[in-house]
Design a protein around this motif. Structure first.
Motif, PDB file in Angstrom:
ATOM      1  N   ARG A   1      -4.570  11.455   0.474  1.00 14.61           N
ATOM      2  CA  ARG A   1      -4.650  10.387   1.475  1.00 14.61           C
ATOM      3  C   ARG A   1      -6.001  10.411   2.182  1.00 14.61           C
ATOM      4  NH1 ARG A   1      -2.997   9.089   6.901  1.00 14.61           N
ATOM      5  NH2 ARG A   1      -2.759   6.829   6.959  1.00 14.61           N
ATOM      6  N   SER A   2      -6.518  11.603   2.463  1.00 20.51           N
ATOM      7  CA  SER A   2      -7.825  11.726   3.085  1.00 20.51           C
ATOM      8  C   SER A   2      -8.913  11.136   2.192  1.00 20.51           C
ATOM      9  CB  SER A   2      -8.126  13.202   3.369  1.00 20.51           C
ATOM     10  OG  SER A   2      -9.416  13.362   3.915  1.00 20.51           O
TER      11      SER A   2
ATOM     12  N   LEU B   1      -5.860  13.140  10.252  1.00 22.09           N
ATOM     13  CA  LEU B   1      -4.952  12.112   9.767  1.00 22.09           C
ATOM     14  C   LEU B   1      -3.790  11.929  10.738  1.00 22.09           C
ATOM     15  CD1 LEU B   1      -4.606  13.129   6.000  1.00 22.09           C
ATOM     16  CD2 LEU B   1      -5.980  11.242   6.917  1.00 22.09           C
ATOM     17  N   SER B   2      -3.167  10.760  10.668  1.00 19.48           N
ATOM     18  CA  SER B   2      -1.911  10.543  11.392  1.00 19.48           C
ATOM     19  C   SER B   2      -0.767  10.783  10.417  1.00 19.48           C
ATOM     20  CB  SER B   2      -1.837   9.109  11.927  1.00 19.48           C
ATOM     21  OG  SER B   2      -1.707   8.184  10.859  1.00 19.48           O
TER      22      SER B   2
ATOM     23  N   GLY C   1       0.794  -1.222   0.000  1.00 17.95           N
ATOM     24  CA  GLY C   1       0.000   0.000   0.000  1.00 17.95           C
ATOM     25  C   GLY C   1       0.827   1.272   0.000  1.00 17.95           C
TER      26      GLY C   1
ATOM     27  N   GLU D   1      -8.500   8.822  -0.116  1.00 12.59           N
ATOM     28  CA  GLU D   1      -8.336   7.367  -0.193  1.00 12.59           C
ATOM     29  C   GLU D   1      -8.863   6.684   1.070  1.00 12.59           C
ATOM     30  OE1 GLU D   1      -7.687   5.905  -2.856  1.00 12.59           O
ATOM     31  OE2 GLU D   1      -6.998   7.631  -4.014  1.00 12.59           O
ATOM     32  N   LEU D   2      -8.688   7.307   2.219  1.00 13.84           N
ATOM     33  CA  LEU D   2      -9.222   6.743   3.459  1.00 13.84           C
ATOM     34  C   LEU D   2     -10.741   6.687   3.419  1.00 13.84           C
ATOM     35  CD1 LEU D   2      -6.911   8.301   6.188  1.00 13.84           C
ATOM     36  CD2 LEU D   2      -7.149   5.873   5.625  1.00 13.84           C
TER      37      LEU D   2
ATOM     38  N   ARG E   1       0.282   4.845   2.044  1.00  8.31           N
ATOM     39  CA  ARG E   1       1.405   5.683   2.479  1.00  8.31           C
ATOM     40  C   ARG E   1       1.998   6.326   1.229  1.00  8.31           C
ATOM     41  NH1 ARG E   1       5.080   5.797   6.803  1.00  8.31           N
ATOM     42  NH2 ARG E   1       4.297   3.831   7.644  1.00  8.31           N
TER      43      ARG E   1
ATOM     44  N   GLY F   1       1.048   8.119   7.409  1.00  9.94           N
ATOM     45  CA  GLY F   1       0.719   7.911   6.005  1.00  9.94           C
ATOM     46  C   GLY F   1       1.514   8.768   5.051  1.00  9.94           C
TER      47      GLY F   1
ATOM     48  N   ARG G   1      -9.161   2.861   1.695  1.00  6.75           N
ATOM     49  CA  ARG G   1      -7.805   2.478   1.299  1.00  6.75           C
ATOM     50  C   ARG G   1      -6.788   3.148   2.203  1.00  6.75           C
ATOM     51  NH1 ARG G   1      -9.023   4.173  -4.893  1.00  6.75           N
ATOM     52  NH2 ARG G   1     -10.385   2.433  -5.470  1.00  6.75           N
ATOM     53  N   GLN G   2      -6.001   2.339   2.880  1.00  4.03           N
ATOM     54  CA  GLN G   2      -4.938   2.845   3.750  1.00  4.03           C
ATOM     55  C   GLN G   2      -3.652   2.905   2.930  1.00  4.03           C
ATOM     56  OE1 GLN G   2      -3.584   4.649   6.448  1.00  4.03           O
ATOM     57  NE2 GLN G   2      -4.987   3.428   7.690  1.00  4.03           N
TER      58      GLN G   2
END
Length: 306
Positions: free
Chosen positions: A120-121, A159-160, A64, A123-124, A131, A163, A128-129
């Protein structure tokens, strides 16, 4: 070539979306939206496109992961150059050079980072997780306000930092060694990994890589293979003996491994080459042939491993 054509297709799509949508917002073909900085020198006046290059597991296990490639249509093409009216795609280095010359590279890099967080936001939300590995410039390494800004953005997107992985050319880390160590510590506190782009095999870089701290290294060069050699006399295009070049490459890989860092090799041309790099204990590879860049993070990593 296939990857470049695909990027061009996506850039055309992004340009059409911008034209049809109106206003000064930027849209990619996957509906990533950015609020443009007011400074046009940061290239806010041209469409931005984010494509994702899957990182295939060689010896590494984490799936991923994607190299984030940013493109800007029209950045390098002359306004009156009809022969390049539909081309003009620019890499990070090309577009950043223009923002740097105008003195607005900080705004430029933040636009890049905002695009990655936005993606990324999105995709989440699709379950989907992912990086994303994002390149930034030397100016961001010495930007003392960067990490505070990133912390605010992470909080805004909920978010953390795990990622997002950031990397710079190796010379950037050594241009400001104190700032590099400080940013590394701050980015680690946000959960991010930090890496270096190794772009040569010279002795100076060999010495650098053995002393600086980093989490991963992207080895832009690859070891030569007889199958792909273009010259019968055993020399590459720069006149360096293959054996000498391979020895330098293997030394570079060994130094990365000795630092306990992850190795990434882009530009892999075949599964045979992937297997050869796996035998050398490279962790991840990127390949336009095996896994072309796309505007969607839907690559089937499990299938590719079989």
């Amino acid at each position: 070539q296939k990857g470049a054509e695909h990027a061009l297709h996506l850039a055309r799509h992004a340009a059409r979306s911008l034209k049809e949508g109106g206003g000064n917002q930027v849209r990619s073909s996957s509906s990533v939206e950015l609020v443009n900085p007011s400074n046009k020198a940061a290239r806010a006046d041209v469409p931005i496109l984010l494509t994702l290059q899957p990182l295939l597991c060689a010896s590494g296990k984490l799936q991923g992961q994607y190299l984030a490639n940013f493109w800007w249509q029209g950045v390098t093409a002359g306004r009156n150059d009809a022969t390049r009216a539909d081309a003009g795609l620019a890499s990070y280095a090309q577009a950043a050079a223009q923002a740097r010359a105008a003195g607005h590279i900080a705004a430029f890099d933040r636009r890049i980072l905002l695009a990655a967080l936005n993606r990324r936001s999105e995709e989440l939300k699709r379950g989907r997780q992912v990086r994303l590995f994002v390149q930034i410039g030397v100016e961001s390494v010495s930007d003392g306000a960067l990490c505070a800004w990133l912390a605010q953005q992470l909080n805004s997107f909920k978010l953390s930092g795990s990622g997002l992985s950031l990397y710079v050319e190796i010379d950037a880390a050594f241009a400001h060694p104190g700032a590099w160590q400080q940013r590394l510590s701050e980015l680690h506190s946000l959960g991010m990994r930090v890496g270096l782009l190794l772009n040569s095999l010279d002795s100076a870089q060999q010495a650098m890589i053995a002393t600086v701290q980093y989490d991963f290294a992207i080895l832009q060069e690859r070891p030569s293979q007889q199958t792909y050699a273009e010259f019968d006399d055993g020399l590459d295009e720069e006149g360096v003996a293959w054996q000498e070049r391979d020895a330098a490459w293997l030394q570079l890989l060994r130094r990365v491994r000795e630092r306990g860092s992850v190795s990434i090799v882009p530009g892999v041309r075949s599964r045979v080459e992937l297997d050869q790099l796996r035998s050398l204990r490279v962790d991840f590879v990127a390949s336009d042939v095996l896994a072309p860049a796309s505007d969607a993070a839907d690559f089937d990593f499990a299938r590719s491993a079989r």
